[in-house]
Each structure stands twice: as C-alpha cells, then as structure tokens.
Design a protein around this motif. Structure first.
Motif, PDB file in Angstrom:
ATOM      1  N   VAL A  31       9.192  -1.481   5.478  1.00 53.49           N
ATOM      2  CA  VAL A  31       8.641  -0.230   5.999  1.00 53.49           C
ATOM      3  C   VAL A  31       7.202  -0.514   6.409  1.00 53.49           C
ATOM      4  CG1 VAL A  31       8.160   2.186   5.486  1.00 53.49           C
ATOM      5  CG2 VAL A  31      10.117   1.072   4.414  1.00 53.49           C
ATOM      6  N   SER A  32       6.851  -0.149   7.651  1.00 59.73           N
ATOM      7  CA  SER A  32       5.494  -0.415   8.112  1.00 59.73           C
ATOM      8  C   SER A  32       5.121   0.530   9.248  1.00 59.73           C
ATOM      9  CB  SER A  32       5.386  -1.866   8.596  1.00 59.73           C
ATOM     10  OG  SER A  32       4.112  -2.101   9.146  1.00 59.73           O
ATOM     11  N   GLN A  33       4.048   1.256   9.070  1.00 63.60           N
ATOM     12  CA  GLN A  33       3.583   2.146  10.135  1.00 63.60           C
ATOM     13  C   GLN A  33       3.194   1.330  11.360  1.00 63.60           C
ATOM     14  OE1 GLN A  33       1.385   4.028  12.861  1.00 63.60           O
ATOM     15  NE2 GLN A  33       0.149   2.721  11.518  1.00 63.60           N
ATOM     16  N   SER A  34       2.314   0.352  11.154  1.00 65.53           N
ATOM     17  CA  SER A  34       1.772  -0.406  12.278  1.00 65.53           C
ATOM     18  C   SER A  34       2.759  -1.424  12.837  1.00 65.53           C
ATOM     19  CB  SER A  34       0.523  -1.160  11.832  1.00 65.53           C
ATOM     20  OG  SER A  34       0.873  -2.100  10.823  1.00 65.53           O
ATOM     21  N   GLY A  35       3.628  -1.916  11.970  1.00 63.33           N
ATOM     22  CA  GLY A  35       4.534  -2.985  12.389  1.00 63.33           C
ATOM     23  C   GLY A  35       3.827  -4.317  12.542  1.00 63.33           C
ATOM     24  N   GLU A  36       2.591  -4.402  12.031  1.00 61.21           N
ATOM     25  CA  GLU A  36       1.816  -5.636  12.201  1.00 61.21           C
ATOM     26  C   GLU A  36       1.258  -6.155  10.878  1.00 61.21           C
ATOM     27  OE1 GLU A  36       1.898  -7.194  14.857  1.00 61.21           O
ATOM     28  OE2 GLU A  36       2.358  -5.700  16.387  1.00 61.21           O
ATOM     29  N   THR A  37       1.580  -5.526   9.766  1.00 57.26           N
ATOM     30  CA  THR A  37       0.977  -5.914   8.492  1.00 57.26           C
ATOM     31  C   THR A  37       1.366  -7.346   8.121  1.00 57.26           C
ATOM     32  OG1 THR A  37       1.000  -3.634   7.845  1.00 57.26           O
ATOM     33  CG2 THR A  37       0.818  -5.223   6.056  1.00 57.26           C
ATOM     34  N   PHE A  38       0.361  -8.164   7.890  1.00 57.23           N
ATOM     35  CA  PHE A  38       0.583  -9.594   7.677  1.00 57.23           C
ATOM     36  C   PHE A  38       1.577  -9.848   6.545  1.00 57.23           C
ATOM     37  CE2 PHE A  38      -0.205 -13.511   5.450  1.00 57.23           C
ATOM     38  CZ  PHE A  38      -0.196 -14.449   6.462  1.00 57.23           C
ATOM     39  N   GLY A  66       0.859  -1.187   0.000  1.00 59.42           N
ATOM     40  CA  GLY A  66       0.000   0.000   0.000  1.00 59.42           C
ATOM     41  C   GLY A  66       0.893   1.234   0.000  1.00 59.42           C
ATOM     42  N   THR A  67       0.593   2.147   0.886  1.00 58.56           N
ATOM     43  CA  THR A  67       1.374   3.380   0.964  1.00 58.56           C
ATOM     44  C   THR A  67       2.859   3.108   1.190  1.00 58.56           C
ATOM     45  OG1 THR A  67      -0.416   4.808   1.644  1.00 58.56           O
ATOM     46  CG2 THR A  67       1.741   5.403   2.462  1.00 58.56           C
ATOM     47  N   THR A  68       3.165   2.166   2.061  1.00 57.90           N
ATOM     48  CA  THR A  68       4.583   1.957   2.352  1.00 57.90           C
ATOM     49  C   THR A  68       5.336   1.385   1.145  1.00 57.90           C
ATOM     50  OG1 THR A  68       4.030  -0.139   3.430  1.00 57.90           O
ATOM     51  CG2 THR A  68       4.380   1.756   4.858  1.00 57.90           C
ATOM     52  N   VAL A 118      -6.086   6.243   6.834  1.00 57.76           N
ATOM     53  CA  VAL A 118      -5.137   6.495   5.740  1.00 57.76           C
ATOM     54  C   VAL A 118      -3.867   7.136   6.306  1.00 57.76           C
ATOM     55  CG1 VAL A 118      -7.005   6.740   4.078  1.00 57.76           C
ATOM     56  CG2 VAL A 118      -5.935   8.773   4.989  1.00 57.76           C
ATOM     57  N   SER A 119      -2.763   6.699   5.789  1.00 58.04           N
ATOM     58  CA  SER A 119      -1.479   7.139   6.324  1.00 58.04           C
ATOM     59  C   SER A 119      -1.028   8.435   5.655  1.00 58.04           C
ATOM     60  CB  SER A 119      -0.439   6.046   6.092  1.00 58.04           C
ATOM     61  OG  SER A 119       0.751   6.401   6.737  1.00 58.04           O
ATOM     62  N   THR A 120      -0.678   9.411   6.477  1.00 56.31           N
ATOM     63  CA  THR A 120      -0.170  10.687   5.937  1.00 56.31           C
ATOM     64  C   THR A 120       1.166  11.008   6.601  1.00 56.31           C
ATOM     65  OG1 THR A 120      -1.548  11.852   7.563  1.00 56.31           O
ATOM     66  CG2 THR A 120      -2.396  11.673   5.300  1.00 56.31           C
ATOM     67  N   LEU A 145      -3.564   6.625  -4.589  1.00 55.78           N
ATOM     68  CA  LEU A 145      -4.076   5.701  -3.563  1.00 55.78           C
ATOM     69  C   LEU A 145      -4.808   6.488  -2.479  1.00 55.78           C
ATOM     70  CD1 LEU A 145      -4.220   2.819  -2.305  1.00 55.78           C
ATOM     71  CD2 LEU A 145      -2.095   3.341  -1.124  1.00 55.78           C
ATOM     72  N   LYS A 146      -4.189   7.603  -2.058  1.00 58.70           N
ATOM     73  CA  LYS A 146      -4.815   8.438  -1.024  1.00 58.70           C
ATOM     74  C   LYS A 146      -6.190   8.887  -1.491  1.00 58.70           C
ATOM     75  CE  LYS A 146      -2.951   8.032   1.645  1.00 58.70           C
ATOM     76  NZ  LYS A 146      -1.835   7.385   2.254  1.00 58.70           N
ATOM     77  N   MET A 147      -6.256   9.345  -2.748  1.00 54.88           N
ATOM     78  CA  MET A 147      -7.519   9.836  -3.301  1.00 54.88           C
ATOM     79  C   MET A 147      -8.573   8.727  -3.300  1.00 54.88           C
ATOM     80  SD  MET A 147      -8.623  12.633  -4.453  1.00 54.88           S
ATOM     81  CE  MET A 147      -9.230  13.667  -5.728  1.00 54.88           C
ATOM     82  N   LYS A 148      -8.163   7.530  -3.751  1.00 53.15           N
ATOM     83  CA  LYS A 148      -9.107   6.394  -3.801  1.00 53.15           C
ATOM     84  C   LYS A 148      -9.596   6.047  -2.408  1.00 53.15           C
ATOM     85  CE  LYS A 148      -6.217   3.848  -6.275  1.00 53.15           C
ATOM     86  NZ  LYS A 148      -5.524   3.049  -7.244  1.00 53.15           N
ATOM     87  N   GLU A 149      -8.647   5.907  -1.480  1.00 48.09           N
ATOM     88  CA  GLU A 149      -8.993   5.451  -0.128  1.00 48.09           C
ATOM     89  C   GLU A 149     -10.043   6.334   0.513  1.00 48.09           C
ATOM     90  OE1 GLU A 149      -4.787   5.464   1.517  1.00 48.09           O
ATOM     91  OE2 GLU A 149      -5.600   3.717   2.521  1.00 48.09           O
ATOM     92  N   VAL A 150      -9.834   7.638   0.375  1.00 49.68           N
ATOM     93  CA  VAL A 150     -10.622   8.538   1.200  1.00 49.68           C
ATOM     94  C   VAL A 150     -11.829   9.134   0.462  1.00 49.68           C
ATOM     95  CG1 VAL A 150      -9.283  10.655   0.834  1.00 49.68           C
ATOM     96  CG2 VAL A 150     -10.154  10.143   3.093  1.00 49.68           C
TER      97      VAL A 150
HETATM   98  C1  AGP Z   1      -2.380   3.794   3.863  1.00 49.27           C
HETATM   99  O1  AGP Z   1      -3.105   4.953   3.625  1.00 49.27           O
HETATM  100  C2  AGP Z   1      -3.154   2.550   3.760  1.00 49.27           C
HETATM  101  N1  AGP Z   1      -4.272   2.520   4.638  1.00 49.27           N
HETATM  102  C3  AGP Z   1      -2.418   1.242   3.583  1.00 49.27           C
HETATM  103  O2  AGP Z   1      -2.045   1.180   2.254  1.00 49.27           O
HETATM  104  C4  AGP Z   1      -1.178   0.978   4.471  1.00 49.27           C
HETATM  105  O3  AGP Z   1      -0.154   1.852   4.131  1.00 49.27           O
HETATM  106  C5  AGP Z   1      -0.728  -0.476   4.288  1.00 49.27           C
HETATM  107  O4  AGP Z   1      -1.747  -1.336   4.690  1.00 49.27           O
HETATM  108  C6  AGP Z   1       0.550  -0.786   5.052  1.00 49.27           C
HETATM  109  O5  AGP Z   1       0.370  -0.631   6.412  1.00 49.27           O
HETATM  110  P1  AGP Z   1       1.591  -0.560   7.410  1.00 49.27           P
HETATM  111  O6  AGP Z   1       2.354   0.696   7.112  1.00 49.27           O
HETATM  112  O7  AGP Z   1       0.963  -0.520   8.777  1.00 49.27           O
HETATM  113  O8  AGP Z   1       2.422  -1.778   7.195  1.00 49.27           O
END
Ligand code: AGP
Length: 606
Positions: free
Chosen positions: A340-347, A296-298, A393-395, A479-484
C-alpha cells in the motif's frame, strides 16, 4: 523529497517553471532554484528557502528563456546551502543539471576530478555528474554522446535533466530508480519528477522506466534504452486527476481541505470497479501465504486490514512495515505480497516488492499516484483515485486505502463462505452510506474537535489507546499527532497499559481512547477496563465514543460523542476525527501544518 521540473516551449517558460516547482513544494524541500538558457548562455539562480522566498530574493521571475530546468532540494549529500541547491552548473557554465537520488560512487569520481584540477563549488554528488558531462563533451563535441558517456561512469539511483548551451533545441533526461515523467503539450513539452509538475498544462504523459533516457524538443520526444541505445515505443498515459482538487478551495491548509475531501475520496474508493477488488480477493484466496506491506501511515492501514481480513474472512494476513519486511519475511515463490503506497515511490516499499518479485512471489498494490513506480511494477494494481494529496501528512489517501482493503476483505469473506449473501449485501449498504455519513460528521463535529484541541493543546505527552482494530487506529492517530504537532504521542493496544506504561500515568499525562460502539461487547469491555486503570491512577482521560455509551461518558474527562454508526465503519469514523484533532492541535500550536519540519511527502531514499 526533491522535485524536478523541465520545460521546453516556443514561449518564455519562466512563469510556468516557477509554478511547477511551487506545485512540487508539497514533496518537502529546503532550497530551490532554476536554470534557463537565455540567448547569452545558461543563467542559474538558486538559494535556500521556499519557492516564494527564493523567487523574491533571487528575482527568479526576471529570468528569461524558452527552455529551462528547476528543482526543489531536500538535502541528502551536503548541507542546506545556496551552493548545494540545484541546478548545478559545470565548471565552464555550458551544462546545467537537476538531479534526484544519490550517486553512490561520487566520492571517487570527485577525487579524480579534483586531481585533474577541477574546483567544486558545492559538496554534492550532483556537481560531480555535470562535470563528467563537460569532460566527455570536450572529447565528443556532442551533447547526447557526452551525457551517455557520463552516465556510464555513475552508480546509484537518479533521475537527471540536462540543459546545455550547445543545444538550445533539446532537454535531455534519464531515469534510474527515481521517478521521471514527460508531459506532452502543444508545441512544448515538460519533464517532472511527478505529474504535479505539469498537471496544469497537460493531461498526457509518458512515464520513463529505469534505464531509459529521453531527448526532448518542443514538438517531439524520443525515449531510448541507455544500454542498447535503441528507441522505445511507449504508451501515453491519460491523467484524469482534477486540478481543482489540488487547490486549497478556501481552506487555510491542505490538511484540513483534504480531510473535508474525505466524503468524496470515500465515494471514489467505493467506485473502484468490483472486478478489480475481486481480482485482489482471488489473489489472497489462491496464495499459500499473503502479506500486507506499507510504511508509516500505510503500515497502520495494513494493520487495520489485518483485523478486517481476520474478522470478515477468517484469514490472517500479517501486516509488516516495508522497512522490516526483508529482515523478517522469508517470502517464497507463489506467495502474495500486497503493498500500500500513496505516492507509489516509497523506497522501502519498492525495495521489498522487488525482493518479493525476485523470489517468485506474486505482487499487488493499492496506489494513488498514476504512473508511479509501484503502480507499474506489480502483477495487479488498484488505483485508489483519491486525487492529489498535497499535505505531507496523509489523510484522505489513507482513508481510501483502508476502504479498498475493507472491500477486499468483504469480497474474500463472501468467497470463503464466512459471509452469506444477506450479510454481504447489508455490509455493502453500510459502505454506500459512509460518504454521506462522514460528510455530516465532519460538519457537525469539527467544532467539538476544535474545542477539544483548544483545551488540550498544551499537553506534552499523549498515549493513544484502542483494542482490536482500534489499536492500529490509535497507532495511526498518534503518528498523525506527532507528524503535525511535533508533540510526543504514543500509540498502543489498550491491553498493554498494565504491562508497563501504567507507571507513567499521572494527571499531566493525557490518554486518548478510541472507544468502540457498546455493541462490540468484547472490544468495548476491554477498552473500558483500560480507561478505569488510568482513572484509578489519576491520569487525564480524553476519548471518542458513540452515543448511548453511558460508561465511557461517565469515565472520560474530555470527550466527543459520536452518533451511532454501524460497527463496520466505526473505526474509520474515529480515524477521521483523530486526523481533525491533530490538525486543530497543530493549528493552535502554529505549526507548519502542510509541510511539517524534517518530513517529505514521498520518501524515495532508504
Ligand atoms: C503519512 O502521514 C506519512 N507522511 C508517512 O508515514 C507515509 O505514509 C509513508 O512515508 C508512506 O508513504 P507512501 O504511502 O507514499 O508509500
């Protein structure tokens, strides 16, 4: 994705349980509920809908007790119904559980239990487990023994919290491939699927690892290994996130609040010690091959980094979407995989990292959430320190990741001799000025972005285009545009147009161009050529360009002019403004901005 909370306290826990699931709402969910032990037994109230809706419909705040569990459910097994919402009670009502993840062998177990006369109330895998506990308790007359006995029978991914009327002094929990964290309070303890469940009450936490279970009382917690049943010593994590940053702070949505947090987020990313950046740069330098991975974003952030490494350090590190990584990268021993992962939990990201690890590769990650699985499974982690990102959505987290990778590319460029110390220093200065610059830009340009969104919010089809690093910027912005907004927005390299997409062009199809500064002569020329291709065919042109660019100005139908900025940071500036554009368009369309339909903040299933 689903959220878990559990609290055991000397005082009533109703209000804190409610707040905790409200604080997990950002993960995305479609039903919720609570179970509390109230002196007479376990009471469960649950329904479909948001926390506030279910609170008022089910009168959740009238529940009583000083230990309880709660859940926000994002449907996987079984539809969105009250019966399928968590918590789930066992048949005799003496056990209740909340569960995240998927019990893969539940069908077989369910059939056996049905054969033995059990009547299920829901179609979930979770209800199977709680009845296995009840069944085992009938033999053992011991809650922990029954919990562990039931665990032996299940396969899959799960984090589970158990409450039993046979034991008002403890909550029981277990973790396998789905996050679970214990928050340590004074005379009370908390359990959460992430730290937001209890951040308001404590900054001390212990992270469970896979295959560990915990028995938690008001004063103590004991963590052990499920297999050996041996107690484990665990270190306490001190959480330094600021709870104020999780509040909307006067903004109508978290998304716009988090966009306006970006100057601070950038500062935090620039404050990450250079030593950590150097270590990552060295890992890139020493690896025979290195890959960037996210989804996704990452993934788009990784693609931006691909261009940054190439231009600043003359190295090519391919960016691969985590979900495709294993299918295409024959990773081998000694190679490097950077996630790269915001949550650190993405499967998908976790899964591919695990495979890379098994193949003997080195691993590193840039992660936002402290204590998350990915942050603990890699050889080197950079915590981006962006604070909680609540909007689905990640910003701001995405911006910080891009900046950390830019810093790594600069460091590697310097090490590799592609940048002399003068140009390295001058780029560092440009970076230092970035937070202040975006702070001014956000304030000065938000009105223009708002107007642009007003003019174009009825557009149904968008093509977002850019060249070089502006190509992943275009992809991420689409992607941002689509998501939101739920609108169709397609990102692509500007050079792609003439290879097919031009046939779509007519007045109603709008293109959004990310025009580089004219000083980027090659990129700029290529972008202008694509703009002209659309102009000639009567398409409507929208764009972001920098001051002094008379060519872009004269060709674009609707545009926002940006002040001149150094080429190094220009793509980041455009990415931020495109986030704003998506936000304002969604605002006009009255979308559910912070929790867009069908989406979850952290995608922990494959
Ligand atoms: C970001 O706007 C999305 N919701 C999504 O693409 C996200 O970036 C993706 O699921 C990866 O998540 P993560 O950074 O937590 O691994």
């Amino acid at each position: 994705m689903c959220g878990i909370s559990g609290i055991i306290d000397q005082k009533p826990v109703t209000r804190n349980l409610l707040t905790s699931i409200a604080n997990l709402e950002y993960r995305g969910y479609d039903s919720c509920g609570m179970a509390m032990l109230n002196g007479k037994g376990i009471e469960v109230r649950k329904n479909t809908g948001g926390v506030e809706e279910v609170r008022s419909r089910e009168k959740l705040d009238m529940m009583t007790g000083n230990l309880g569990i709660a859940h926000t459910r994002w449907a996987t097994h079984g539809g969105v119904t009250t019966e399928n919402a968590h918590p789930h009670l066992s048949q005799n009502g003496e056990f209740a559980i909340v569960h995240n993840g998927i019990i893969s062998n539940y069908q077989k177990l369910r059939e056996r239990l049905i054969g033995e006369g059990l009547e299920f109330r829901s179609t979930t895998d979770t209800e199977v487990f709680v009845n296995l506990v009840e069944e085992a308790f009938a033999q053992k007359n011991d809650v922990l023994g029954a919990f562990l006995e039931a665990l032996k029978q299940i396969q899959g991914t799960y984090s589970i919290v158990l409450l039993s009327s046979h034991d008002p002094e403890h909550l029981y929990c277990v973790k396998q491939d789905s996050p679970l964290i214990i928050g340590l309070g004074e005379g009370c303890n908390y359990i959460g699927s992430d730290i937001n469940a209890f951040l308001e009450h404590t900054r001390k936490a212990v992270v469970l690892d896979d295959g560990e279970f915990a028995v938690i009382s008001r004063e103590r917690y004991e963590i052990s290994d499920v297999g050996k049943r041996e107690e484990r010593e665990k270190s306490i994590l001190q959480i330094d996130w600021d709870t104020e940053t999780t509040k909307k702070g006067g903004f109508s949505h978290y998304m716009i609040k988090e966009i306006f947090d970006e100057p601070q987020t950038a500062r935090q990313a620039l404050d990450v010690p250079q030593e950590q950046i150097k270590q990552l740069a060295e890992m890139f330098q020493n690896a025979p091959h290195a890959y960037l991975m996210g989804v996704g974003t990452t993934f788009f952030i990784c693609q931006m980094a691909q261009y940054l490494f190439s231009s600043l350090s003359k190295k090519y590190f391919p960016a691969i979407s985590s979900d495709e990584f294993n299918g295409v990268v024959p990773v081998s021993s000694g190679e490097l995989v950077v996630a790269v992962s915001q949550s650190g939990e993405t499967f998908d990201t976790k899964f591919s990292l695990n495979v890379a690890h098994e193949m003997g590769a080195k691993t590193a990650a840039i992660v936002n959430v402290m204590g998350s699985s990915i942050s603990r499974m890699v050889d080197h982690v950079i915590m981006q320190g962006s604070g909680p990102e609540i909007c689905v959505v990640s910003t701001k987290a995405a911006l910080a990741q891009a900046l950390l990778l830019l810093r790594t590319a600069l460091e590697l460029g310097y090490k590799e001799g592609c940048l002399d110390s003068k140009s390295f220093q001058s780029h560092q200065k440009e970076l230092e000025s970035f937070p202040e610059l975006i702070s001014i830009l956000l304030n000065e340009k938000s009105g223009f972005m708002r107007n642009l969104a007003r003019i174009t919010s009825s557009v149904q089809n968008w093509i977002f285009l850019g060249c070089g690093i502006y190509y992943p910027v275009a992809m991420e912005s689409a992607l941002k545009m689509k998501e939101v907004t739920y609108l169709h927005a397609e990102g692509m390299p500007a050079g792609f147009l003439k290879h097919g997409t031009l046939s779509m062009i007519e007045e109603s199809v709008h293109s959004l161009f990310f025009v580089p500064p004219p000083a980027e002569v090659d990129l700029h020329n290529r972008t202008i050529i694509a703009i002209e291709e659309i102009k000639t065919r009567g398409g409507t042109l929208v764009g972001l360009y920098f001051e002094g660019d008379s060519q872009a100005k004269s060709l674009l139908d609707h545009a926002v002019e940006l002040p001149p900025v150094p080429s190094l940071i220009a793509p980041f500036v455009q990415m931020i403004l495109a986030q704003m554009f998506a936000y304002y368009t969604a605002l006009d369309l009255k979308r559910n901005i912070d929790k867009p339909r069908n989406l979850a903040k952290s995608v922990t299933v494959g």
